[in-house]
Design an enzyme around this catalytic site. Structure first.
Site, PDB file in Angstrom:
ATOM      1  N   PRO A  78       0.862  -1.309  -0.047  1.00 15.93           N
ATOM      2  CA  PRO A  78       0.023  -0.112   0.029  1.00 15.93           C
ATOM      3  C   PRO A  78       0.740   1.258  -0.047  1.00 15.93           C
ATOM      4  CG  PRO A  78      -0.484  -1.264   2.030  1.00 15.93           C
ATOM      5  CD  PRO A  78       0.505  -2.064   1.170  1.00 15.93           C
TER       6      PRO A  78
ATOM      7  N   ASP B 224      -8.730  -0.260 -31.707  1.00 17.06           N
ATOM      8  CA  ASP B 224      -8.901   1.364 -31.735  1.00 17.06           C
ATOM      9  C   ASP B 224      -7.770   1.763 -30.768  1.00 17.06           C
ATOM     10  OD1 ASP B 224     -11.173   1.540 -33.414  1.00 17.06           O
ATOM     11  OD2 ASP B 224     -12.316   0.337 -31.926  1.00 17.06           O
TER      12      ASP B 224
END
Ligand code: 9D3
Length: 250
Positions: A88, A167
């Site tokens: 974290p 794309d």
């Protein structure tokens, strides 16, 4: 790519990466995964790998000796590997990080449990990576998320059908809406344009929807981009349509 995951829950990581795209990546040998348990490097009869924190306080801390012995054993197997600690305290994982990591041939991922590990393991870590600012109970899900995200970028795993590559804009924008059969369902029809076969206009509509969704839901992502004139016009048009929808609703 060869990956070693150091974890007190090897079955969790092994199982979590034996379905879907990571499984395909492993079957194609684009991803070679092995797990290593610090418990196998504990030198006490109970195979304990954690102990109480010096200075007091709640919880337990992973001990340096079995953790560093695991890292060194993984290093012997993967001599070129960077060592990533899932933590974290780490730098937040992004698509740019995944793209970088997809080019790295060897990785060692360290997963923590309890309150974290003894600070003296830090010289054996190259980089700390976090999933974001929320609290998990351990690093395994974060390591699995990282490996899943990398696996789909590895050459020959997804092939040409990869909609993420079809794309070029999709990496920076939220997705456009998707529809499949039935064409009409519970009185709701698919946008007519999508049934028209006009692929140039469909492509433009999808780009506009992606721009619009990003503007509505994640303006922070749009802020980081500089839009070309064509995209700017598509978005302006979307915003205008949105405002007329809102006026009708009001
Ligand atoms: C509530 C415990 N916290 C005390 C202030 C510290 C803490 C210790 C261990 C918080 C989380 C953990 C376990 N988390 C991870 O191992 C972890 C994690 C995360 O919790 N969030 C986002 N990314 C990651 S990567 C590894």
């Amino acid at each position: 790519m060869q990956v070693e995951v150091i974890t007190l829950f090897p079955d969790m990581v092994e199982q979590g990466l034996s379905a879907g795209v990571p499984r395909i990546a492993r079957e194609k040998r684009a991803l070679q995964l092995s797990v290593r348990n610090p418990r196998d490097y504990a030198d006490n009869p109970h195979r304990a790998v954690d102990d109480r924190p010096f200075g007091g306080g709640p919880g337990m801390v992973m001990q340096a000796p079995p953790v560093v012995a695991s890292i060194e054993a993984a290093r012997a197997a993967l001599p070129q590997a960077r060592v990533i600690a899932m933590s974290p305290q780490g730098t937040p994982l992004t698509q740019a990080w995944l793209q970088h990591l997809a080019d790295v041939p060897e990785l060692i991922l360290l997963c923590g449990r309890y309150e974290g590990w003894d600070e003296r393991i830090m010289p054996y870590i190259d980089v700390e990576i976090s999933l974001g600012d929320f609290v998990l109970s351990g690093g395994e899900l974060a390591a699995m998320a990282l490996i899943d995200g990398v696996a789909r970028l590895l050459p020959d795993v997804l092939g040409h059908k990869d909609s993420a590559k079809e794309d070029s804009f999709v990496e920076d924008l939220l997705d456009c809406p998707h529809y499949t059969r039935p064409a009409s369902w519970r009185g709701v029809s698919v946008p007519e344009l999508l049934l028209s076969g006009d692929h140039a206009r469909i492509r433009q509509w999808r780009l506009q929807q992606a721009l619009g969704a990003t503007w509505l839901k994640r303006p922070d992502l749009l802020g980081r981009l500089t839009l070309c004139d064509e995209w700017e016009a598509l978005l302006a048009d979307f915003i205008e349509q949105q405002q007329s929808v809102r006026k009708v609703q009001a």
